[in-house]
Design a protein around this motif. Structure first.
Motif, PDB file in Angstrom:
ATOM      1  N   UNK A  88      45.076  65.597  76.553  1.00  0.00           N
ATOM      2  CA  UNK A  88      45.538  66.436  76.771  1.00  0.00           C
ATOM      3  C   UNK A  88      45.190  66.917  78.130  1.00  0.00           C
ATOM      4  N   UNK A  89      43.930  68.353  78.341  1.00  0.00           N
ATOM      5  CA  UNK A  89      43.887  68.855  79.150  1.00  0.00           C
ATOM      6  C   UNK A  89      43.425  67.813  80.263  1.00  0.00           C
ATOM      7  N   UNK A  90      42.930  66.546  79.893  1.00  0.00           N
ATOM      8  CA  UNK A  90      42.471  65.736  80.986  1.00  0.00           C
ATOM      9  C   UNK A  90      44.116  65.296  82.170  1.00  0.00           C
ATOM     10  N   UNK A  91      44.634  65.018  81.314  1.00  0.00           N
ATOM     11  CA  UNK A  91      46.663  64.573  81.443  1.00  0.00           C
ATOM     12  C   UNK A  91      46.942  66.197  82.274  1.00  0.00           C
ATOM     13  N   UNK A 138      55.381  71.494  75.443  1.00  0.00           N
ATOM     14  CA  UNK A 138      53.976  72.000  75.283  1.00  0.00           C
ATOM     15  C   UNK A 138      52.975  71.129  75.844  1.00  0.00           C
ATOM     16  N   UNK A 139      52.145  70.930  76.576  1.00  0.00           N
ATOM     17  CA  UNK A 139      50.540  70.551  76.787  1.00  0.00           C
ATOM     18  C   UNK A 139      50.016  70.749  75.022  1.00  0.00           C
ATOM     19  N   UNK A 140      48.984  69.878  75.243  1.00  0.00           N
ATOM     20  CA  UNK A 140      48.626  69.628  72.986  1.00  0.00           C
ATOM     21  C   UNK A 140      46.680  70.538  73.817  1.00  0.00           C
ATOM     22  N   UNK A 141      46.048  70.704  72.940  1.00  0.00           N
ATOM     23  CA  UNK A 141      44.766  71.747  73.399  1.00  0.00           C
ATOM     24  C   UNK A 141      43.899  70.801  72.752  1.00  0.00           C
ATOM     25  N   UNK A 142      42.954  69.394  73.152  1.00  0.00           N
ATOM     26  CA  UNK A 142      42.640  68.414  72.883  1.00  0.00           C
ATOM     27  C   UNK A 142      41.882  67.546  74.205  1.00  0.00           C
ATOM     28  N   UNK A 177      33.340  57.610  68.503  1.00  0.00           N
ATOM     29  CA  UNK A 177      32.852  58.947  68.684  1.00  0.00           C
ATOM     30  C   UNK A 177      34.149  58.864  69.015  1.00  0.00           C
ATOM     31  N   UNK A 178      34.006  60.420  69.898  1.00  0.00           N
ATOM     32  CA  UNK A 178      36.000  60.953  69.927  1.00  0.00           C
ATOM     33  C   UNK A 178      36.960  59.811  70.521  1.00  0.00           C
ATOM     34  N   UNK A 179      36.357  58.802  71.060  1.00  0.00           N
ATOM     35  CA  UNK A 179      37.178  58.033  71.339  1.00  0.00           C
ATOM     36  C   UNK A 179      38.151  57.539  70.573  1.00  0.00           C
ATOM     37  N   UNK A 180      37.836  57.217  69.627  1.00  0.00           N
ATOM     38  CA  UNK A 180      38.352  57.042  68.124  1.00  0.00           C
ATOM     39  C   UNK A 180      39.694  58.104  68.197  1.00  0.00           C
ATOM     40  N   UNK A 181      40.142  60.018  67.895  1.00  0.00           N
ATOM     41  CA  UNK A 181      40.341  60.327  68.085  1.00  0.00           C
ATOM     42  C   UNK A 181      42.479  59.516  68.577  1.00  0.00           C
ATOM     43  N   UNK A 182      41.375  59.157  69.822  1.00  0.00           N
ATOM     44  CA  UNK A 182      43.420  58.808  70.454  1.00  0.00           C
ATOM     45  C   UNK A 182      43.992  57.970  69.001  1.00  0.00           C
ATOM     46  N   UNK A 183      43.065  57.143  69.172  1.00  0.00           N
ATOM     47  CA  UNK A 183      43.741  55.583  68.118  1.00  0.00           C
ATOM     48  C   UNK A 183      44.238  56.151  66.776  1.00  0.00           C
ATOM     49  N   UNK A 184      43.785  57.481  65.817  1.00  0.00           N
ATOM     50  CA  UNK A 184      43.685  57.866  64.496  1.00  0.00           C
ATOM     51  C   UNK A 184      45.300  58.456  64.602  1.00  0.00           C
ATOM     52  N   UNK A 185      45.426  59.208  66.259  1.00  0.00           N
ATOM     53  CA  UNK A 185      46.315  59.997  65.924  1.00  0.00           C
ATOM     54  C   UNK A 185      48.108  59.284  67.785  1.00  0.00           C
ATOM     55  N   UNK A 224      49.949  60.476  81.093  1.00  0.00           N
ATOM     56  CA  UNK A 224      49.851  59.827  80.030  1.00  0.00           C
ATOM     57  C   UNK A 224      50.477  60.705  79.260  1.00  0.00           C
ATOM     58  N   UNK A 225      50.913  59.800  77.426  1.00  0.00           N
ATOM     59  CA  UNK A 225      51.493  61.051  76.484  1.00  0.00           C
ATOM     60  C   UNK A 225      50.172  61.571  75.572  1.00  0.00           C
ATOM     61  N   UNK A 226      49.315  61.348  76.008  1.00  0.00           N
ATOM     62  CA  UNK A 226      48.264  62.006  75.652  1.00  0.00           C
ATOM     63  C   UNK A 226      48.258  63.785  76.081  1.00  0.00           C
ATOM     64  N   UNK A 227      49.194  63.806  76.833  1.00  0.00           N
ATOM     65  CA  UNK A 227      49.888  65.019  76.908  1.00  0.00           C
ATOM     66  C   UNK A 227      50.092  66.607  76.250  1.00  0.00           C
ATOM     67  N   UNK A 228      50.649  65.537  75.351  1.00  0.00           N
ATOM     68  CA  UNK A 228      51.260  66.373  74.238  1.00  0.00           C
ATOM     69  C   UNK A 228      50.167  66.569  72.916  1.00  0.00           C
ATOM     70  N   UNK A 229      48.933  65.861  73.099  1.00  0.00           N
ATOM     71  CA  UNK A 229      47.586  65.443  71.965  1.00  0.00           C
ATOM     72  C   UNK A 229      48.134  65.379  70.591  1.00  0.00           C
TER      73      UNK A 229
END
Length: 288
Positions: free
Chosen positions: A128-131, A121-125, A250-258, A104-109
């Motif tokens: 990103x770590x899962x990806x 590079x990969x992100x740090x959240x 919760x934390x999953x909202x960060x995916x929607x807000x970024x 997933x593009x979540x790789x980039x954070x």
């Protein structure tokens, strides 16, 4: 070609099976449901992979099915890394022609950088770590010389599943709007383009490495919601406050807000052509 698809029971998997069959390929499935041709028992995995010319892996628990508790995070990671590693080992042992594995593009954070390509590079959240670990789980196939493609998928748009199906009831009532401030990037892709990209990578023997599976025309969340409102002929003026989303999800909202502004450079360089590259025509094709 004989193609094995793992994790085919979901929204994208259903479209991919149809796309592969229309392309003349013989398709078998591997999964946990009764409708799959093979299950995840080690002997079945080896049999399924050994009979296939190429393997496509979509397996992984739904990121948005619940709050990210500690146990849920472990499941999200395990469901991706363990299945991928099992398939990669089997592919290496069988000398498979190709392993095409989802990421997933979540790789980039979360990023505001424009035009992120596959060498960013990969992100740090957490996501990103899962990806990152998900992609590293293909190493047994890579080391065995199996042609391996990693497909970093954006937000998949389809009328029968995914993010768009979730949004439609709210937007059809005229109650939709941007998430948070709406300036975050929205790296979208039409489901037909996504499954055609997977088929392209299966069929092209020279393709290997990482591929961003997103439209070449990313938009902001605000632009997306306005376009969806126009297509549905409904207002899209009611923003969902970021704080409210965080309290609810919760934390999953960060995916929607970024988000990320991601470019499909490797796919385009390989010769892949998007059929639904512009957002509003893509939405109209899905919702007409």
């Amino acid at each position: 070609m004989k193609v094995l698809v793992a994790g085919a029971s979901g929204f994208v998997g259903g479209h991919l099976l149809e796309c592969l069959r229309l392309g003349g390929h013989e398709v078998t499935t591997l999964g946990r449901g009764d409708g799959s041709d093979f299950g995840w028992a080690p002997a079945e995995v080896d049999e399924a992979v050994g009979a296939a010319d190429a393997v496509v892996n979509l397996a992984g628990a739904n990121l948005f099915a619940g709050r990210w508790t500690a146990s849920r995070k472990r499941e999200l990671l395990r469901s991706r890394t363990e299945t991928t590693q099992r398939l990669a080992v089997a592919c290496g042992r069988a000398g498979s022609g190709a392993l095409v594995n989802a990421s997933a593009v979540g790789y980039y954070g979360a990023s505001e950088q424009v035009g992120l390509t596959e060498d960013a590079p990969a992100g740090d959240d957490f996501l990103a770590d899962v990806c990152r670990q998900w992609e590293e789980s293909t190493s047994a196939a890579v080391e065995a010389g199996v042609r391996t493609c990693i497909v970093r998928i954006g937000v998949v748009l389809g009328a029968d599943g995914g993010a768009l199906q979730t949004m439609l009831p709210i937007f059809r009532k005229g109650l939709g709007g941007p998430l948070g401030h709406g300036r975050q990037w929205f790296p979208w892709i039409h489901v037909d383009d996504l499954v055609m990209a997977f088929r392209f990578l299966v069929e092209h023997e020279e393709a290997r490495g990482v591929f961003n599976a997103v439209s070449p025309n990313p938009v902001t969340n605000k632009t997306f919601t306005r376009a969806l409102g126009r297509v549905l002929r409904r207002p899209a003026l009611f923003p969902a406050p970021g704080l409210g989303l965080k309290l609810a999800l919760g934390e999953v909202a960060d995916v929607l807000l970024t988000g990320q502004n991601v470019a499909p450079k490797a796919l385009q360089d390989a010769g892949f052509r998007f059929r639904n590259a512009q957002l509003e025509p893509a939405l109209r094709s899905l919702l007409s």
